[in-house]
Scaffold this active site. Sequence first.
Site, mmCIF file in Angstrom:
data_model
loop_
_atom_site.group_PDB
_atom_site.id
_atom_site.type_symbol
_atom_site.label_atom_id
_atom_site.label_comp_id
_atom_site.label_asym_id
_atom_site.label_seq_id
_atom_site.Cartn_x
_atom_site.Cartn_y
_atom_site.Cartn_z
ATOM 1 N N ASP A 36 0.301 66.616 24.011
ATOM 2 C CA ASP A 36 -0.944 66.172 23.396
ATOM 3 C C ASP A 36 -1.661 67.362 22.774
ATOM 4 O OD1 ASP A 36 -2.879 64.419 22.600
ATOM 5 O OD2 ASP A 36 -3.410 63.737 24.613
ATOM 6 N N ALA A 38 -5.351 69.400 21.546
ATOM 7 C CA ALA A 38 -6.582 69.796 22.231
ATOM 8 C C ALA A 38 -7.549 70.379 21.218
ATOM 9 C CB ALA A 38 -6.284 70.815 23.328
ATOM 10 N N ASP A 39 -8.832 70.260 21.511
ATOM 11 C CA ASP A 39 -9.854 70.840 20.647
ATOM 12 C C ASP A 39 -10.080 72.316 20.969
ATOM 13 O OD1 ASP A 39 -10.455 68.364 19.299
ATOM 14 O OD2 ASP A 39 -11.420 67.722 21.148
ATOM 15 N N LYS A 49 -10.959 67.975 25.164
ATOM 16 C CA LYS A 49 -10.340 66.942 24.354
ATOM 17 C C LYS A 49 -11.361 65.823 24.154
ATOM 18 C CE LYS A 49 -6.225 65.513 25.378
ATOM 19 N NZ LYS A 49 -5.836 65.505 23.954
ATOM 20 N N GLY A 51 -12.197 64.878 20.633
ATOM 21 C CA GLY A 51 -12.708 64.882 19.269
ATOM 22 C C GLY A 51 -12.425 63.577 18.557
ATOM 23 N N GLU A 58 -6.295 59.266 27.080
ATOM 24 C CA GLU A 58 -5.452 60.466 27.106
ATOM 25 C C GLU A 58 -5.380 61.050 28.520
ATOM 26 O OE1 GLU A 58 -6.293 61.891 22.494
ATOM 27 O OE2 GLU A 58 -7.465 62.710 24.140
#
Length: 206
Positions: A36, A38-39, A49, A51, A58
């Site tokens: 996955d 990530a921001d 996470k 955003g 998630e």
Amino acid sequence: SKQLIIDAGLRAVDLDDLPVLDPELGGFASIDVTIDGADEVDSELNAIKGGGAAHLREKLVAHASNKLVLIADYRKDSDLLGAKWHQGIPVEVSPLAWRTIKRQLERMRPTLPSDPAALFELDCPAAELRQAVRKAGPVVTDNGNFILDVRLGKVYDPPAVDRLIKMIPGVIEVGIFSNMACEAWFGNEDGSIVCRIPKSEIKKQL
């Protein structure tokens, strides 16, 4: 995302629709690996996470997985959460009392009476209701909830901040993924790729 999966000839399912693999558990044992984005990712691979306003789902998938691998570009690689990502921590909340929850989030303070160590940077946090871009009104998640983006500055103790926010009634889920990822892959501007593991794990190996 679901349509892209279907178009690729794969089958998209919900967690509870996965086949029974462990009779003792009465369900699937676990997902092998979740990959996955990530921001922002800190030195211990704690991540922000949400955003895209999907961090509840998630996190459900990540928690049901044997292994969580994060992928991001070099701009998301950080020593501390909040050092580079300034849009705040996404917090999914009940629409029934989002204003009350917002006030309670903004009343949080960086230190607790039982511990003088600061959990985050700002003395006065700010929480903002996320607004939709292509329609009027707030963003509504796939679960029918609202998103408050909470600015705390740098986050010094992500697990503790996650717990602190979750104590507020009406909070559904927090976009802090702490102690979940085992490795993170970052794409650099020159096209090279870097893989990191938690800093504490590196020290154990020395």
